[in-house]
Design a protein around this motif. Sequence first.
Motif, mmCIF file in Angstrom:
data_model
loop_
_atom_site.group_PDB
_atom_site.id
_atom_site.type_symbol
_atom_site.label_atom_id
_atom_site.label_comp_id
_atom_site.label_asym_id
_atom_site.label_seq_id
_atom_site.Cartn_x
_atom_site.Cartn_y
_atom_site.Cartn_z
ATOM 1 N N ARG A 1 14.202 10.204 9.073
ATOM 2 C CA ARG A 1 15.195 11.096 8.155
ATOM 3 C C ARG A 1 14.964 12.364 8.568
ATOM 4 O O ARG A 1 13.800 13.262 8.621
ATOM 5 C CB ARG A 1 14.530 10.903 6.793
ATOM 6 N N ILE A 2 16.140 13.268 8.880
ATOM 7 C CA ILE A 2 16.449 14.519 9.203
ATOM 8 C C ILE A 2 15.756 15.379 7.912
ATOM 9 O O ILE A 2 15.153 16.332 8.068
ATOM 10 C CB ILE A 2 17.729 15.022 9.853
ATOM 11 N N THR B 1 0.677 -1.169 0.005
ATOM 12 C CA THR B 1 -0.042 -0.018 -0.193
ATOM 13 C C THR B 1 0.996 1.195 0.198
ATOM 14 O O THR B 1 2.339 0.993 0.038
ATOM 15 C CB THR B 1 -0.856 0.018 1.502
ATOM 16 N N PRO B 2 0.488 2.464 -0.099
ATOM 17 C CA PRO B 2 1.326 3.531 0.154
ATOM 18 C C PRO B 2 2.112 3.593 1.397
ATOM 19 O O PRO B 2 3.097 4.452 1.414
ATOM 20 C CB PRO B 2 0.267 4.731 -0.008
ATOM 21 N N ARG B 3 1.592 3.014 2.270
ATOM 22 C CA ARG B 3 2.450 3.021 3.536
ATOM 23 C C ARG B 3 3.256 1.784 3.940
ATOM 24 O O ARG B 3 4.044 1.820 4.814
ATOM 25 C CB ARG B 3 1.423 3.229 4.839
ATOM 26 N N TRP B 4 2.996 0.580 3.376
ATOM 27 C CA TRP B 4 3.447 -0.718 3.677
ATOM 28 C C TRP B 4 4.299 -1.130 2.686
ATOM 29 O O TRP B 4 3.916 -1.231 1.441
ATOM 30 C CB TRP B 4 2.226 -1.703 3.874
ATOM 31 N N ARG B 5 5.403 -1.771 2.996
ATOM 32 C CA ARG B 5 6.263 -2.377 1.668
ATOM 33 C C ARG B 5 7.260 -3.394 2.502
ATOM 34 O O ARG B 5 7.318 -3.304 3.667
ATOM 35 C CB ARG B 5 7.327 -1.167 1.200
ATOM 36 N N SER B 6 7.637 -4.128 1.665
ATOM 37 C CA SER B 6 8.585 -5.352 2.165
ATOM 38 C C SER B 6 9.649 -5.287 1.171
ATOM 39 O O SER B 6 9.543 -5.088 -0.116
ATOM 40 C CB SER B 6 7.808 -6.519 2.070
ATOM 41 N N THR B 7 10.914 -5.689 1.739
ATOM 42 C CA THR B 7 12.069 -6.235 0.545
ATOM 43 C C THR B 7 12.412 -7.355 0.951
ATOM 44 O O THR B 7 12.725 -7.638 2.363
ATOM 45 C CB THR B 7 13.121 -4.985 0.977
ATOM 46 N N GLN C 1 5.404 3.030 6.985
ATOM 47 C CA GLN C 1 5.720 4.473 6.866
ATOM 48 C C GLN C 1 4.485 5.184 7.950
ATOM 49 O O GLN C 1 3.690 5.416 7.492
ATOM 50 C CB GLN C 1 5.408 5.001 5.541
ATOM 51 N N VAL C 2 5.190 5.428 9.212
ATOM 52 C CA VAL C 2 4.582 6.033 10.151
ATOM 53 C C VAL C 2 4.197 7.501 9.537
ATOM 54 O O VAL C 2 2.958 7.956 9.494
ATOM 55 C CB VAL C 2 5.134 5.872 11.587
ATOM 56 N N LEU C 3 5.282 8.274 9.342
ATOM 57 C CA LEU C 3 5.240 9.647 9.020
ATOM 58 C C LEU C 3 5.772 9.825 7.760
ATOM 59 O O LEU C 3 6.814 8.825 7.058
ATOM 60 C CB LEU C 3 5.675 10.635 10.042
ATOM 61 N N LYS C 4 6.082 10.941 7.298
ATOM 62 C CA LYS C 4 6.917 11.213 5.878
ATOM 63 C C LYS C 4 8.210 10.796 6.108
ATOM 64 O O LYS C 4 8.694 10.250 5.063
ATOM 65 C CB LYS C 4 6.638 12.717 5.635
ATOM 66 N N ARG C 5 8.809 11.007 7.251
ATOM 67 C CA ARG C 5 10.261 10.666 7.422
ATOM 68 C C ARG C 5 10.285 9.676 8.618
ATOM 69 O O ARG C 5 11.446 9.571 8.801
ATOM 70 C CB ARG C 5 10.914 12.168 8.066
ATOM 71 N N MET C 6 9.385 9.146 8.900
ATOM 72 C CA MET C 6 9.560 8.095 9.978
ATOM 73 C C MET C 6 8.976 6.850 9.590
ATOM 74 O O MET C 6 7.752 6.701 9.078
ATOM 75 C CB MET C 6 9.067 8.461 11.230
#
Length: 232
Positions: free
Chosen positions: A229-230, A155-161, A193-198
Amino acid sequence: MTSVIFVRRPVLHYTTALSDDWQLAVGIEDPDTFIDTTGDPGASRHARAPDGGFNVRWTPGKLGHVQFSTIFRSIGIDGDTVPNQDVLGWGVNVAGVFSVTPRDTAQVWLVYGNGIGGMGNDTSFVDSDGALDSAGHLVALQYWSTLAAITHRWTPRWRSTATYGYANLENTALQSPDAFHVSHYASVNVIYQVLKRMSIGLEGLYGRKEAHDGDTADAFRIQLGVSFRIFD
């Protein structure tokens, strides 16, 4: 991953765009070498010149990119009981990242050469650039590794590698029985993906190592991680 090339050294390089899709870089870097002196423990290492090489990168739009890199090195020892010697080290690296589908990205990596083991992620912890053979000759050890990975966005927030890496360092007969020879490493994860950078993720990893004498050992672990990510 075990098979990737990963070093941090002082470097001087020049990069130029050949076209919209092609880029060329040439450079030199600090010649840090790692030599197994079994057979002459008092020997010291030296390099006659900086490491040098070039890199060509092709980026065909949204498809991804392909990169070809080279390195050439001077590897030498000042021996106590064997003669002072120098050999040529060299390596080539082909890597690519490709958008297979709108949700899937694949990565491939292949490295081959002599005298470049000290740059490998797994082999950088051992004296893996060169070693003495049974006749007292310095040999630039043959090294090759490969990596394959695929990332799927559920989904836009879930991914796997999922990844698999392999590294192989050819040994001389004089090296110790426990000298590094082969490693396998695999992993699979799920990341949110909790937040844009987290992001937060759970990963399982398996590794297997084989020594010069054929002895093997393996390990499995699970890890939970959080990244932030800062900058974007």
